[in-house]
Design an enzyme around this catalytic site. Structure first.
Site, PDB file in Angstrom:
ATOM      1  N   HIS A   6      -4.948 -32.539  18.159  1.00 29.08           N
ATOM      2  CA  HIS A   6      -3.768 -33.299  18.604  1.00 29.08           C
ATOM      3  C   HIS A   6      -2.667 -32.357  19.073  1.00 29.08           C
ATOM      4  CE1 HIS A   6      -5.592 -36.970  17.020  1.00 29.08           C
ATOM      5  NE2 HIS A   6      -6.094 -36.150  16.102  1.00 29.08           N
ATOM      6  N   LYS A  16       9.213  -0.391  14.151  1.00 31.19           N
ATOM      7  CA  LYS A  16       9.834  -0.048  12.856  1.00 31.19           C
ATOM      8  C   LYS A  16      10.916   1.015  13.054  1.00 31.19           C
ATOM      9  CE  LYS A  16       5.639  -0.654  10.077  1.00 31.19           C
ATOM     10  NZ  LYS A  16       4.651   0.029   9.262  1.00 31.19           N
ATOM     11  N   GLU A  76      10.550  -4.535   4.615  1.00 27.77           N
ATOM     12  CA  GLU A  76      10.682  -5.943   4.216  1.00 27.77           C
ATOM     13  C   GLU A  76      10.340  -6.110   2.735  1.00 27.77           C
ATOM     14  OE1 GLU A  76       9.025  -4.745   6.812  1.00 27.77           O
ATOM     15  OE2 GLU A  76       9.026  -6.126   8.518  1.00 27.77           O
ATOM     16  N   GLU A 108      -4.967  -6.489  14.810  1.00 30.98           N
ATOM     17  CA  GLU A 108      -4.464  -5.166  14.431  1.00 30.98           C
ATOM     18  C   GLU A 108      -5.596  -4.141  14.505  1.00 30.98           C
ATOM     19  OE1 GLU A 108      -2.622  -4.102  10.439  1.00 30.98           O
ATOM     20  OE2 GLU A 108      -0.812  -4.482  11.589  1.00 30.98           O
ATOM     21  N   LYS A 127       0.843  -1.200   0.000  1.00 31.01           N
ATOM     22  CA  LYS A 127       0.000   0.000   0.000  1.00 31.01           C
ATOM     23  C   LYS A 127       0.880   1.252   0.000  1.00 31.01           C
ATOM     24  CE  LYS A 127      -3.557   2.276   2.740  1.00 31.01           C
ATOM     25  NZ  LYS A 127      -4.532   2.197   3.838  1.00 31.01           N
ATOM     26  N   GLY A 142      -4.960  -1.873   5.060  1.00 33.50           N
ATOM     27  CA  GLY A 142      -4.145  -2.999   4.589  1.00 33.50           C
ATOM     28  C   GLY A 142      -4.797  -4.347   4.873  1.00 33.50           C
ATOM     29  N   ARG A 143      -5.248  -4.528   6.117  1.00 32.40           N
ATOM     30  CA  ARG A 143      -5.807  -5.837   6.492  1.00 32.40           C
ATOM     31  C   ARG A 143      -7.188  -6.078   5.902  1.00 32.40           C
ATOM     32  NH1 ARG A 143      -4.994  -2.316  10.407  1.00 32.40           N
ATOM     33  NH2 ARG A 143      -6.663  -1.542  11.729  1.00 32.40           N
TER      34      ARG A 143
HETATM   35  O1  LIG Z   1       1.056  -2.724   2.245  1.00 36.84           O
HETATM   36  P1  LIG Z   1       2.160  -2.114   3.022  1.00 36.84           P
HETATM   37  O2  LIG Z   1       2.140  -0.609   2.995  1.00 36.84           O
HETATM   38  O3  LIG Z   1       3.493  -2.655   2.579  1.00 36.84           O
HETATM   39  O4  LIG Z   1       1.968  -2.512   4.531  1.00 36.84           O
HETATM   40  C1  LIG Z   1       2.061  -3.824   4.977  1.00 36.84           C
HETATM   41  C2  LIG Z   1       1.639  -3.953   6.420  1.00 36.84           C
HETATM   42  O5  LIG Z   1       2.568  -3.294   7.248  1.00 36.84           O
HETATM   43  C3  LIG Z   1       2.155  -2.366   8.235  1.00 36.84           C
HETATM   44  O6  LIG Z   1       3.179  -2.216   9.160  1.00 36.84           O
HETATM   45  C4  LIG Z   1       0.897  -2.729   8.954  1.00 36.84           C
HETATM   46  O7  LIG Z   1       1.166  -3.413  10.131  1.00 36.84           O
HETATM   47  C5  LIG Z   1      -0.050  -3.550   8.145  1.00 36.84           C
HETATM   48  O8  LIG Z   1      -1.344  -3.084   8.400  1.00 36.84           O
HETATM   49  C6  LIG Z   1       0.232  -3.503   6.683  1.00 36.84           C
HETATM   50  O9  LIG Z   1      -0.689  -4.333   6.016  1.00 36.84           O
END
Ligand SMILES: O=P(O)(O)OC[C@H]1O[C@H](O)[C@H](O)[C@@H](O)[C@@H]1O
Length: 559
Positions: free
Chosen positions: A397, A522, A225, A366, A219, A279-280
């Site tokens: 199990h 972060k 990462e 989240e 996004k 995002g989620r």
């Molecule tokens: O889609 P992006 O901007 O790469 O974000 C990826 C993810 O990282 C963030 O730190 C949030 O914790 C998430 O809500 C998000 O989906």
């Protein structure tokens, strides 16, 4: 027309009254066992709600009709239905980021009108969907080819958090579906999320750059990462095929066109979405639609979106007493806030749903893992629960021991009537799917009813073993029975859980749509990166950290 914040403070007299009535319910139910509640047929039949394709049985919740009445009173007092309407109308219900919350618009029909900041967003949504359809059709048909003229049969989707979990959940759920599976013949889809180089190695194992398409999903297009993984996959492609290959082998999904351009990708090869998609909650945007359409074809994705839309309509229009997400949300509030259960389990009896729990962990934790209300004042009680889960019967199990005799963990069981892949061996009394489902039906009763000491004694169990073999029971659960698991019902299931989380947040009066809690780590990781890079390039010692971190870093750098 979108307006500012619509959420009204929850503490009206009606809210406080309903809250107090529910606290009284906790006391009133203290001496009642689920065993007793389950004997009341009238109560049990009143605690079943259905929607085409899905049945929710919540009769094994530690609640009576009266409890449900007060939970609905609480929802009314909290303005849940008004908040649902405000969300769906594009009101900026995420005030800390000044954003609308419009994942429902991602699956709205072409002729719907949904506004954010005064503009109808639906035409933009469908413009992107049309672009994804055209692109995925070209790739799948072999019309779009790679740098050496070969068809791109394999896709690596890079992304993390919301840019990964939902798409992987949907991908796994449909792999063995007859229609989706047939459409995916000859194609492979991999996900690359973790910055761990092991994940890179796993994602590209056995892949050939000549036939691989990389989709960078982010996004923000700044997530550390994802950007390192994107650079890593880019260099893998460029080393094999040259710089010019990037235009044919890499596309992006993002809200950040400048970031995509800055990375060296053609914005023409970008599929956009918008800041009003959390995002989620983004699996129905290009985030999920691009990788899923490449793998399964656009028609399958279209059914998935239709299923989610169907649940959105149910959520927006069904009476609260018959509204599956509202019922599930209220039961979540009851278990978590009133009965004090800090965890909840999600237990799909369906291997295809193996990534449901990891996805819902993010959607729910989240969203509702918050400590303050919308106005910034302390919440005054614990926020959303710890969610975890595993498909049945595997979980049985593993951690079910704790659920049966240790802590009380409210559970949501998900089962499916028609199997995706039927197997019935000659001579076996039941089919393999029926064997699985025997457990789906047995476990909720085992949790609720338990097994008393007297019964064990009557069975001749030695007295010293009776305490160890006793099941106290009285452990709540809900059962969701789906007719089948296909693209449409998968969309319904996704939206059901998304909306459950929203209902809980609406009742608690929190902002379920920001996630400031992920930021601090972060920032600190950035400081560590600077320190490690400094030592690696100039030598010397790390500084500026506490004694513990300094010592650990020193050991790491020496290693
Ligand atoms: O889609 P992006 O901007 O790469 O974000 C990826 C993810 O990282 C963030 O730190 C949030 O914790 C998430 O809500 C998000 O989906």
């Amino acid at each position: 027309m979108a307006t500012a914040v619509a959420t009204k403070p929850a503490e009206t007299a009606a809210y406080t009254d309903a809250w107090a009535a529910l606290e009284a319910q906790v006391k009133a139910l203290k001496g009642t066992h689920l065993r007793d509640l389950l004997q009341d047929d009238d109560r049990c039949s009143s605690m079943v709600a259905s929607h085409p394709g899905l049945t929710l049985d919540y009769s094994r919740q530690k609640a009576t009709k009266k409890t449900m009445f007060y939970l609905h009173e609480l929802a009314k007092a909290a303005g849940v239905q008004e908040k649902v309407a405000a969300m769906m109308a594009g009101t900026k219900i995420n005030p800390t980021e000044g954003r609308s919350v419009l994942h429902v618009a991602l699956r709205a029909s072409r002729d719907a009108v949904i506004e954010s900041s005064g503009a109808n967003v639906v035409p933009d949504v469908h413009a992107v969907l049309d672009k994804v359809k055209a692109f995925s059709d070209r790739v799948r048909s072999g019309e779009w080819v790679g740098a050496t003229g070969k068809a791109l049969t394999d896709v690596v989707s890079i992304g993390i958090g919301g840019s990964y979990l939902g798409p992987e959940f949907a991908y796994e759920a449909l792999r063995m579906d007859a229609t989706a599976g047939a459409a995916a013949s000859g194609r492979r889809l991999r996900f690359l999320a973790n910055v761990d180089p092991v994940d890179v190695a796993r994602a590209r194992e056995g892949l050939d750059p000549e036939t691989t398409l990389v989709v960078v999903v982010s996004k923000t297009f700044t997530t550390a990462e994802t950007m390192l993984n994107a650079r890593t996959m880019r260099s893998w492609l460029v080393d094999a095929l040259g710089e010019a290959a990037v235009a044919k082998h890499m596309v992006a999904v993002s809200t950040n066109a400048d970031g995509v351009k800055g990375f060296g990708m053609d914005p023409e090869n970008m599929f956009g979405f918008w800041d009003w998609v959390g995002g989620r909650y983004s699996v129905c945007s290009a985030v999920g639609v691009v990788p899923l359409a490449l793998q399964y074809g656009f028609d399958v994705v279209d059914r998935f979106l239709a299923g989610a839309r169907d649940m959105d309509t149910h959520f927006a229009t069904a009476a609260p007493e018959a509204n599956l997400p509202i019922l599930m949300g209220l039961l979540g509030v009851w278990n978590n806030t009133f009965l004090g259960h800090a965890t909840r389990a999600l237990l799909p009896y369906q291997q295809a749903l193996l990534k449901l729990a990891p996805h819902i962990q993010q959607v729910d934790m989240e969203s509702n893992g918050k400590g303050v209300k919308l106005d910034g004042s302390p919440l005054g009680h614990a926020g959303g629960p710890v969610n975890f889960g595993e498909p049945g019967t595997n979980g049985q199990h593993s951690f079910y021991q704790l659920m049966h005799q240790g802590r009380v963990v409210p559970a949501d069981f998900v089962g499916v009537i028609a199997p995706q892949t039927p197997i019935h061996l000659a001579g076996e009394p039941v089919s393999n799917h029926e064997e699985l489902m025997c457990n789906f039906f047995a476990q909720p009763d085992a949790l609720a009813l338990g097994k008393a000491a007297a019964q064990l004694a009557s069975e001749g169990v030695p007295s010293e073993l009776i305490p160890h073999k006793t099941f106290t029971g009285d452990r709540p659960s809900s059962s969701i029975l789906m007719d089948r698991l296909d693209a449409f019902s998968l969309g319904q299931l996704l939206a059901l859980f998304e909306h459950r989380t929203a209902v809980e947040g609406f009742v608690w009066g929190i902002n379920s749509f920001d996630q400031w809690g992920v930021e601090l780590g972060k920032v600190l990781a950035k400081q560590v990166r600077t320190a490690i890079a400094g030592v690696r390039s100039k030598g010397g010692e790390v500084s500026g950290f506490n004694a513990s971190t300094t010592a650990l870093l020193k050991k790491f750098l020496q290693g």
